[in-house]
Structure formats: structure tokens, C-alpha cells
Design an enzyme around this catalytic site. Structure first.
Site, PDB file in Angstrom:
ATOM      1  N   SER A  21       0.793  -1.233   0.000  1.00 33.71           N
ATOM      2  CA  SER A  21       0.000   0.000   0.000  1.00 33.71           C
ATOM      3  C   SER A  21       0.820   1.276   0.000  1.00 33.71           C
ATOM      4  O   SER A  21       0.254   2.371  -0.132  1.00 33.71           O
ATOM      5  CB  SER A  21      -0.958   0.003   1.197  1.00 33.71           C
ATOM      6  OG  SER A  21      -2.022  -0.899   0.972  1.00 33.71           O
ATOM      7  N   LYS A  41       3.075   6.582   4.897  1.00 35.16           N
ATOM      8  CA  LYS A  41       2.139   5.544   4.454  1.00 35.16           C
ATOM      9  C   LYS A  41       2.706   4.178   4.811  1.00 35.16           C
ATOM     10  O   LYS A  41       3.881   3.896   4.565  1.00 35.16           O
ATOM     11  CB  LYS A  41       1.911   5.626   2.944  1.00 35.16           C
ATOM     12  CG  LYS A  41       0.848   4.650   2.444  1.00 35.16           C
ATOM     13  CD  LYS A  41      -0.536   5.065   2.878  1.00 35.16           C
ATOM     14  CE  LYS A  41      -1.578   3.980   2.597  1.00 35.16           C
ATOM     15  NZ  LYS A  41      -1.498   2.851   3.551  1.00 35.16           N
ATOM     16  N   THR A  42       1.842   3.334   5.370  1.00 40.62           N
ATOM     17  CA  THR A  42       2.209   1.949   5.649  1.00 40.62           C
ATOM     18  C   THR A  42       1.886   1.062   4.446  1.00 40.62           C
ATOM     19  O   THR A  42       1.164   1.464   3.528  1.00 40.62           O
ATOM     20  CB  THR A  42       1.443   1.410   6.865  1.00 40.62           C
ATOM     21  OG1 THR A  42       0.032   1.547   6.608  1.00 40.62           O
ATOM     22  CG2 THR A  42       1.811   2.155   8.129  1.00 40.62           C
ATOM     23  N   GLY A  43       2.405  -0.149   4.490  1.00 38.40           N
ATOM     24  CA  GLY A  43       2.074  -1.151   3.484  1.00 38.40           C
ATOM     25  C   GLY A  43       2.349  -2.537   4.037  1.00 38.40           C
ATOM     26  O   GLY A  43       3.201  -2.709   4.917  1.00 38.40           O
TER      27      GLY A  43
END
Length: 266
Positions: free
Chosen positions: A72, A209-211
Site C-alpha cells: 500500500s 504511508k504503511t504497506g
């Protein structure tokens, strides 16, 4: 508060130009110790650009050069694609929910760009991918020089497929976004940075932003200070799946704290 922070960001952007390449890379054994103590395998790259500095600090340097599925974190670039292609006008446009019940409650409703980024709403970006098509996605990825620019393999290609990017490449991408130097409208770059905001204080702003692919976890972004930004990109193996995910922020926090670059109020 947010207005003040955006002004600080603009001042930093105007008075602290960043060099186009890092002058040096420094290995950080203490950060590698953070990973060992947490019981996880992974890497982190940090570019501390405060005061115009350009030293790239890394833990597990070889891994920071290795490409992994962005998961993501690709939503940052993907949002720019959607804006450029006219799939979205602005942050207020509603993206209608398709009525399919999914495992994350926040996904089961209409979305905006801001909510889709905040909740990492996968179906929104799957819809963008269908509407853009593989050829246009490839064109955008190559224009950005984003990782291996591959849209092949299982779908979504940024999670299950062949798209891959390294931590060091993430840093380079984020730095260009910070400077509004990506090949997209400046207004679109500013909007994407706006929806990335994850926290703010009197003299700092976090955009990140994480993923997660199910196997690899990411956290990428930067902290803006009056003296300039501090960029970070980390990835780690997640053999314990969701139980490992909190370590993403914990490890970045520990690394940035050692540089005096993590907000004390966060």
C-alpha cells in the site's frame, strides 16, 4: 495548527534546497540492533536533510537496495496517477462503494481520496487500476522511474504481482515528491502530500504511508522540521503476520529518535 505547519513546510522547501544525490552513506549498527532486539528481519534507510545535509543512513545496507512489493505504499504514486488521468478531481470527490462487504469496516462505505489513503482502501485503488489499464499504469511507472515498473503477475500488481521497489528507491521517490519535482502537476503533488499527513505539532509534520503484503511490511514517509525534512523507508519480514506490524512504527521511531528527529509528542 495545520496551517502553521504547512507554512513551515513551505519555508523549508524554499530555503533549504536538497542536493540531487546523497554525498555519503553511513551504516548504523545501532539500528540493526533495534531490529535484532525486536526479533524481526528488515532494513531502514534514512535521509536526514535538515540544514541541507545529505547523508543516507542505513541498517542492512544490502537489503535497502533489494526490491520488494511496495504493497500500500504504492498508493502514494497511484493517487498521483488517478489525479493526472482525471479519475479524481480533488480530495472531496466521492468514490462510490460497490456494496461488497469486506473485512475492514472502514472500507464498506463511499470513499474520498483522503479516507482511501487513511484507511488504505484497497478496492478504491483496484478500481483506479482497472480504469487506467495496464498500458497507462506502465507509462506512469516508467515516467516516475518507480522500481521495476512492472504491472504483470497476480493482481493487484502492487501487492500480489511483480511490481517491486527498494527502500533506497522509496527515499528517492519521496524526496522528489517533497520538492514537487515529480512529472505531475504541482497541485496534485501538494494534494497527495496533504492526504499523507499522519500527525502534526507546533514545529513538525509527519507524512507517511504503511504497506503490507502479508509477508513484507513497509512504512515510508518523512518528518518535516523547520530545518528541513527527514525521510525514512523501512521494510521488514512479518512471519507472525499482523502481530509483527506494530514494529514498523516502533523501529522507525527508534532510529529517528537516535538522530533527534522524532517528535517527542508523537
Amino acid at each position: 495548527m495545520f496551517r502553521r505547519n504547512f507554512i513551515l513546510s513551505s519555508l523549508a522547501l524554499g530555503t533549504l534546497p536538497l542536493a540531487q544525490s546523497q554525498s555519503s552513506t553511513l551504516d548504523m549498527p545501532a539500528w540493526a540492533t533495534l531490529f535484532r532486539e525486536a526479533g524481526v528481519s528488515g532494513c531502514i534507510a534514512v535521509l536526514d536533510a535538515r540544514g541541507g545535509a545529505q547523508t543516507l543512513r542505513v541498517a542492512d545496507g544490502p537489503r535497502t537496495q533489494r526490491r520488494y512489493s511496495p504493497a500500500s505504499t504504492f498508493k502514494i504514486a497511484h493517487s498521483l496517477f488517478a489525479l493526472d488521468a482525471g479519475l479524481l478531481r480533488d480530495e472531496f470527490q466521492l468514490i462510490p462503494w460497490d456494496g461488497v462487504q469486506r473485512s475492514v469496516p472502514a472500507w464498506n462505505q463511499d470513499q474520498t481520496l483522503r479516507s482511501a489513503m487513511r484507511s488504505s482502501t484497497v478496492w478504491v485503488y483496484e478500481r483506479f487500476a482497472r480504469e487506467l489499464g495496464a498500458a497507462k499504469e506502465t507509462e506512469y511507472l516508467r515516467r516516475l522511474d518507480y522500481g521495476n515498473a512492472a504491472v504483470s503477475g497476480a493482481q493487484p500488481f502492487w501487492v500480489e504481482g511483480d511490481l517491486a521497489i527498494s527502500a533506497v528507491e522509496q527515499i528517492a521517490f519521496l524526496k522528489r515528491l517533497y520538492l514537487n519535482e515529480l512529472p505531475f502537476q504541482v497541485a496534485h503533488q501538494r494534494l497527495v502530500k496533504d492526504v499523507m499527513v499522519g500527525g502534526a505539532g507546533p514545529d513538525w509534520l509527519l507524512r507517511a504511508k504503511t504497506g503490507w503484503t502479508g509477508r513484507i511490511g513497509w512504512w515510508v514517509g518523512w518528518v518535516e522540521w523547520p530545518e528541513g525534512p527527514v525521510f525514512f523507508a523501512m521494510n521488514m519480514d512479518t512471519p507472525n503476520r499482523m502481530r509483527d506490524l506494530p514494529q514498523r512504527q516502533t523501529l522507525v521511531r527508534g532510529a529517528l529518535q537516535s538522530l533527534g528527529a522524532w517528535p517527542s509528542s508523537l
